[in-house]
Scaffold this active site. Structure first.
Site, PDB file in Angstrom:
ATOM      1  N   THR A  63      -3.297  -8.321  11.164  1.00 32.21           N
ATOM      2  CA  THR A  63      -4.173  -7.756  10.152  1.00 32.21           C
ATOM      3  C   THR A  63      -5.596  -8.252  10.349  1.00 32.21           C
ATOM      4  O   THR A  63      -5.822  -9.407  10.714  1.00 32.21           O
ATOM      5  CB  THR A  63      -3.701  -8.064   8.715  1.00 32.21           C
ATOM      6  OG1 THR A  63      -4.592  -7.438   7.787  1.00 32.21           O
ATOM      7  CG2 THR A  63      -3.639  -9.558   8.438  1.00 32.21           C
ATOM      8  N   SER A  64      -6.560  -7.337  10.101  1.00 31.82           N
ATOM      9  CA  SER A  64      -7.971  -7.726  10.242  1.00 31.82           C
ATOM     10  C   SER A  64      -8.436  -8.476   8.994  1.00 31.82           C
ATOM     11  O   SER A  64      -9.521  -9.023   8.958  1.00 31.82           O
ATOM     12  CB  SER A  64      -8.829  -6.476  10.445  1.00 31.82           C
ATOM     13  OG  SER A  64      -8.672  -5.610   9.317  1.00 31.82           O
ATOM     14  N   HIS A 103       0.819  -1.220   0.000  1.00 31.70           N
ATOM     15  CA  HIS A 103       0.000   0.000   0.000  1.00 31.70           C
ATOM     16  C   HIS A 103       0.845   1.259   0.000  1.00 31.70           C
ATOM     17  O   HIS A 103       0.362   2.329   0.385  1.00 31.70           O
ATOM     18  CB  HIS A 103      -0.937  -0.023   1.217  1.00 31.70           C
ATOM     19  CG  HIS A 103      -1.919  -1.159   1.155  1.00 31.70           C
ATOM     20  ND1 HIS A 103      -2.489  -1.721   2.268  1.00 31.70           N
ATOM     21  CD2 HIS A 103      -2.417  -1.853   0.101  1.00 31.70           C
ATOM     22  CE1 HIS A 103      -3.304  -2.700   1.913  1.00 31.70           C
ATOM     23  NE2 HIS A 103      -3.265  -2.807   0.599  1.00 31.70           N
TER      24      HIS A 103
END
Ligand code: BV8
Length: 267
Positions: free
Chosen positions: A210-211, A130
């Protein structure tokens, strides 16, 4: 976030059994915002966001927000860049760096901070799916905007923080934009391909903090080979796009030193 239970300085038995006697040759560490939480960096969906508590990151991290209010968005990213610059990598980041040095593990991160690098993983070895807070570019000509000094947003009582993004010195028509991938923007195809290849070839995928709700990144978990082992380290298990073989409900700073030692030395 619920109180973190007292630290048990050993892997859960089921995880010990899963990893016992195995030497992994092609490890991938896949990190999310939880990897940086123990360094005091708010995660994307929870944590202390100070002046920005009233703002939804999901709404600010978009091209539409940039078109609508560059000074608000630039102030947010400069605040975050300042937060990261004031933070330090924790023992978990250092454990991942030691694992990279010992095994050549691939480091794939959704994070836009530079804590993996500051803990000792070379810049060229971290795949930033990202983007990065430290790679601003011109929003018109794309020129890298290097060496921007950290800037402090202008605060006016009762107003959201604002900061004018600097004019691009190359084209002198555009201005610096954050070097991150916003919602609705495509990931860098070369970075994405390298991450896909590493995960598709791994024999162990370590998913940290991380979700698992942001795609296509979260989809990586479903790209592991059938024979690979997938382990998740997270105080609250995230959503998973694929099989998780072993979980440890522990924080990154406390769990990674032990977990990486087992992966590195098989001990
Ligand atoms: C794309 C950079 C296509 C910016 C980020 C449905 C509707 C609308 C859109 C979509 C949709 N389905 C898919 C999409 C697309 C969208 C998306 O996934 N939306 C989601 C929200 C549904 N995806 C995109 O738009 C992507 N692009 O699809 O492009 C395309 C193709 C061609 C041409 C044009 C377009 C781009 C997504 C990238 C967005 N940018 N970051 C910035 O940072 O400002 S994503 C952002 O979320 C961060 O990078 C963050 O890392 C990432 C993922 O979140 P997490 O890392 O998981 O963080 P989170 O806070 O959620 O969770 C923290 C976890 O840590 C928790 O599990 C917690 O338990 C744990 N934790 C807490 N403390 C600790 C801990 N773990 C360990 N130790 C601790 N101490």
């Amino acid at each position: 976030m619920p109180a973190v239970p007292p630290f048990t300085p050993q892997l859960p038995e089921a995880l010990q059994a899963l990893l016992a006697g195995r030497r992994f040759q092609r490890i991938v560490v896949f990190s999310g915002a939880g990897m940086s939480a123990d360094s005091g960096i708010a995660t994307f969906r929870s944590g202390e966001r100070g002046l920005w508590t009233a703002f939804d990151p999901q709404q600010l991290a978009t091209p539409e927000a940039w078109q609508r209010d560059r000074e608000l968005v630039w102030a947010w990213y400069e605040w975050r860049r300042g937060q990261v610059m004031a933070a330090a990598p924790h023992a978990g980041h250092r454990a991942v760096a030691a694992l990279w040095h010992a095994t050549g593990a691939s480091i794939v991160t959704q994070n836009v901070d530079d804590l993996h690098e500051r803990a000792g993983v070379p810049e060229t070895a971290v795949l930033h799916l990202h983007g990065s807070l430290f790679a601003p570019r011109c929003d018109r000509c794309g020129a890298a905007q290097r060496g921007l000094p950290p800037a402090v947003p202008v605060l006016v009582e009762g107003q959201p923080p604002r900061l004018a993004p600097p004019l691009c010195p190359v084209c002198r028509r555009g201005c610096a934009r954050p070097g991150v991938v916003w919602f609705g923007e495509a990931l860098d195809p070369l970075v994405w391909e390298a991450a896909r290849r590493a995960v598709g070839d791994c024999d162990l995928l370590l998913v940290v903090g991380t979700s698992g709700v942001v795609y296509p990144a979260a989809g990586l978990i479903g790209c592991v080979p059938a024979e690979a082992v997938v382990v998740e380290l997270n105080p609250q298990p995230g959503a998973s796009a694929g099989r998780i073989d072993g979980r440890w409900e522990e924080t990154a700073a406390r769990g990674l030193p032990l977990l990486c030692a087992v992966l590195r030395d098989g001990s």
